[in-house]
Enzyme design. Structure first.
Site, PDB file in Angstrom:
ATOM      1  N   ASP A 133     -12.256   5.681  -5.576  1.00  0.00           N
ATOM      2  CA  ASP A 133     -11.159   5.279  -4.699  1.00  0.00           C
ATOM      3  C   ASP A 133     -11.768   4.756  -3.405  1.00  0.00           C
ATOM      4  OD1 ASP A 133      -8.795   5.925  -6.167  1.00  0.00           O
ATOM      5  OD2 ASP A 133      -9.165   8.030  -5.791  1.00  0.00           O
ATOM      6  N   ARG A 140      -1.255   3.618   3.889  1.00  0.00           N
ATOM      7  CA  ARG A 140      -2.039   3.087   2.772  1.00  0.00           C
ATOM      8  C   ARG A 140      -1.437   1.769   2.275  1.00  0.00           C
ATOM      9  NH1 ARG A 140      -1.915   7.587  -1.559  1.00  0.00           N
ATOM     10  NH2 ARG A 140      -3.621   6.406  -2.536  1.00  0.00           N
ATOM     11  N   LYS A 142      -2.365  -0.587  -7.209  1.00  0.00           N
ATOM     12  CA  LYS A 142      -1.682   0.667  -7.553  1.00  0.00           C
ATOM     13  C   LYS A 142      -0.518   0.903  -6.590  1.00  0.00           C
ATOM     14  CE  LYS A 142      -5.063   3.441  -4.936  1.00  0.00           C
ATOM     15  NZ  LYS A 142      -6.183   4.394  -5.024  1.00  0.00           N
ATOM     16  N   HIS A 143       0.493   1.673  -6.970  1.00  0.00           N
ATOM     17  CA  HIS A 143       0.721   2.490  -8.164  1.00  0.00           C
ATOM     18  C   HIS A 143       1.971   1.931  -8.846  1.00  0.00           C
ATOM     19  CE1 HIS A 143      -1.212   4.924  -5.006  1.00  0.00           C
ATOM     20  NE2 HIS A 143      -1.866   5.530  -5.989  1.00  0.00           N
ATOM     21  N   HIS A 168       1.088  14.126  -6.148  1.00  0.00           N
ATOM     22  CA  HIS A 168       0.020  15.107  -6.275  1.00  0.00           C
ATOM     23  C   HIS A 168       0.595  16.514  -6.405  1.00  0.00           C
ATOM     24  CE1 HIS A 168      -2.245  11.784  -4.346  1.00  0.00           C
ATOM     25  NE2 HIS A 168      -3.264  12.259  -5.040  1.00  0.00           N
ATOM     26  N   ASP A 214      -2.864   7.102 -13.074  1.00  0.00           N
ATOM     27  CA  ASP A 214      -3.291   7.946 -11.969  1.00  0.00           C
ATOM     28  C   ASP A 214      -3.819   9.246 -12.571  1.00  0.00           C
ATOM     29  OD1 ASP A 214      -3.748   8.696  -9.350  1.00  0.00           O
ATOM     30  OD2 ASP A 214      -1.721   8.263  -8.657  1.00  0.00           O
TER      31      ASP A 214
END
Length: 499
Positions: free
Chosen positions: A82, A152, A182-183, A195, A266
């Site tokens: 990453d 991000r 992504k995503h 997460h 992911d």
């Protein structure tokens, strides 16, 4: 206790199918020098790739040695990481170039400057023997309560994000590094971090379609990989998250967008998958749905082996069609052949990141250079999966003005009143700077900020992420950096001190 992976230490499927199943896996592992024996056996069977983390990084020379050892085991092994830049990165110990997060680049909206930042990151990867980067983020950031995308993202406007993606992807490709948008089909409209739990985006299709546009632009730009989101979109598939959805990965991504590159999941150990399905079942379901590779990022290789075993057993039982796995492995093989080893590395612009961060800083009402300021920096602990390094604003200010004082606060204090009184005493006779980071998601920051401003109305406010609640739309009352990477904080420190 022995793990049942030993049952499948020897292939009992046709050799091409056994290798294909292994090609569909990306494994994390522990250690910075030696390659663990279970990983060697996986690589020997055809493992598609490895993903590196901070736990694998000490310095540049060590990391080059590690990637050389990995590739010596099989030259077409993808070595990935990453590498988004900003406050997120695992290569600080290896001398990674400092670049601001995507949102700051979107605020500047200079595609040439974005390309220089992406080139610096990709050039550094090539110098370390890393061939694939799970970046850039293509998600739109338009949900104020979103806890995981935020800076991000390049922004909320599909056209802006699309042109930034094109610049990033093109620059990365020029270095011989595989990029990954992504995503898919977008994580920016959720209020949950996948997460920690399953995220749901309940918006109607016409709104979701806006989030899909940057991915369409990435495909048109030739991005070789896309990563799926562990998010449920009831308008697209009411039952399964995108990672496990044939409708989203097949009809939408392969059919509508026409993507024929490698679709990677992911990480399967994220709670959105592991708590509801388990990593092993998640691997089987993701490949059946249309993924080409699944990431098992944890260092414990027993988890990867359990995922591998579930895929092999599903092939034996006919639950997972051999044709699907062979198709996926073919895409991975073509990707690996294209990015077998990084291209020769040349110099990159080490100053591009700070230049971008400086241009991104916005604000109003600064009284002028603030020397000898007392800086209170409020921010939560680093996210364990993203590995932001916990840099603080006071350190950057003191690097420019050694007379500055202050403190960093990373959690709700046991005695807020005492802390506030201590700060106000320490700042007496000095300029006061109160910095926050995602304060709207962390009410303790808002409480401390507002109490300090009540005691010192002249204090300068700084938002080190997105503008906080109560800030003027688009700019902070004081300063906003739109990111918390080291160069973001340095740019704020320069603006505060006049350096």
């Amino acid at each position: 206790m022995a793990h049942p992976e030993h049952v499948h230490d020897r292939p009992d499927l046709p050799a091409d199918l056994d290798e294909a199943a292994h090609r569909c896996l990306v494994a994390g592992f522990g250690g910075a020098t030696a390659v663990p024996d279970p990983l060697k056996r996986l690589i020997d069977r055809g493992l598609g790739g490895v993903i590196l983390f901070t736990r694998n990084v000490r310095d540049a020379d060590q990391l080059r040695g590690l990637t050389e050892r990995l590739r010596a085991l099989r030259p077409d092994l993808l070595v990935a990481i990453d590498n988004e830049g900003g406050g997120i990165g695992h290569l600080v110990g290896a001398g990674a170039p400092d670049v601001p997060g995507n949102f700051a680049l979107g605020v500047v909206d200079d595609t040439e400057l974005t390309a220089r930042c992406a080139d610096a990151l990709a050039g550094h990867l090539a110098s370390l023997g890393i061939t694939a980067s799970y970046a850039p983020v293509a998600d739109l950031q338009h949900q104020s309560r979103n806890p995981i995308v935020r800076t991000r993202s390049f922004g909320a406007d599909p056209a802006l994000v699309s042109r930034q993606l094109r610049a990033w992807i093109t620059a990365t490709e020029a270095r011989g590094i595989a990029s990954c948008a992504k995503h898919f089909p977008g994580h920016g409209g959720t209020e949950t971090d996948s997460h920690h739990d399953m995220a749901v985006d309940p918006r109607p299709y016409d709104e979701l379609a806006q989030d899909i546009e940057p991915f369409r632009a990435a495909v048109a730009a030739g991005v070789p990989m896309l990563m799926s989101a562990h998010v449920v979109y009831p308008e697209l598939d009411p039952e399964r998250p995108a990672t496990l959805s044939p409708r989203i990965l097949g009809e939408l991504l392969r059919g509508d967008l026409g993507f024929d590159g490698v679709l990677v999941s992911d990480a399967l150990e994220m709670k959105a998958i592991s708590d509801r399905y388990g990593e092993a079942a998640g691997a089987r379901l993701a490949l059946a749905a249309g993924a080409d590779q699944v990431i098992v990022a944890v260092a414990d290789l027993d988890v990867t082996l359990a995922c591998r075993d579930a895929v092999l057993q599903a092939l034996r039982d006919g639950e997972l069609p051999a044709e699907r796995v062979l198709e996926a492995a073919g895409r991975v093989r073509r990707l690996a052949e294209r990015y077998t080893a990084p291209a020769e590395t040349g110099p990159w612009d080490a100053d591009a990141g700070l230049a971008a961060a400086r241009r991104a800083v916005s604000g109003q009402g600064l009284p002028g250079p603030m020397r000898g300021a007392h800086v209170v920096d409020l921010f939560p602990p680093p996210h364990p999966a993203l590995n932001w390094g916990g840099e603080d604003l006071l350190t950057e200010v003191r690097a420019l003005d050694p007379t500055a004082t202050g403190t960093a606060v990373t959690e709700d204090p046991a005695d807020p009143a005492g802390l506030i009184a201590e700060v106000l005493r320490g700042a007496e006779g000095s300029p006061l700077v109160v910095a926050t980071y995602d304060a709207g998601l962390h009410p303790w920051q808002l409480r401390l900020r507002d109490a300090l401003l009540a005691g010192r109305p002249d204090a300068v406010r700084v938002a080190t992420g997105l503008p906080d609640p109560g800030d003027t739309e688009g700019e902070a009352v004081g300063l906003c950096s739109y990111g918390r990477g080291r160069v973001n904080l340095r740019a704020v420190a320069e603006a505060l001190t006049g350096a």
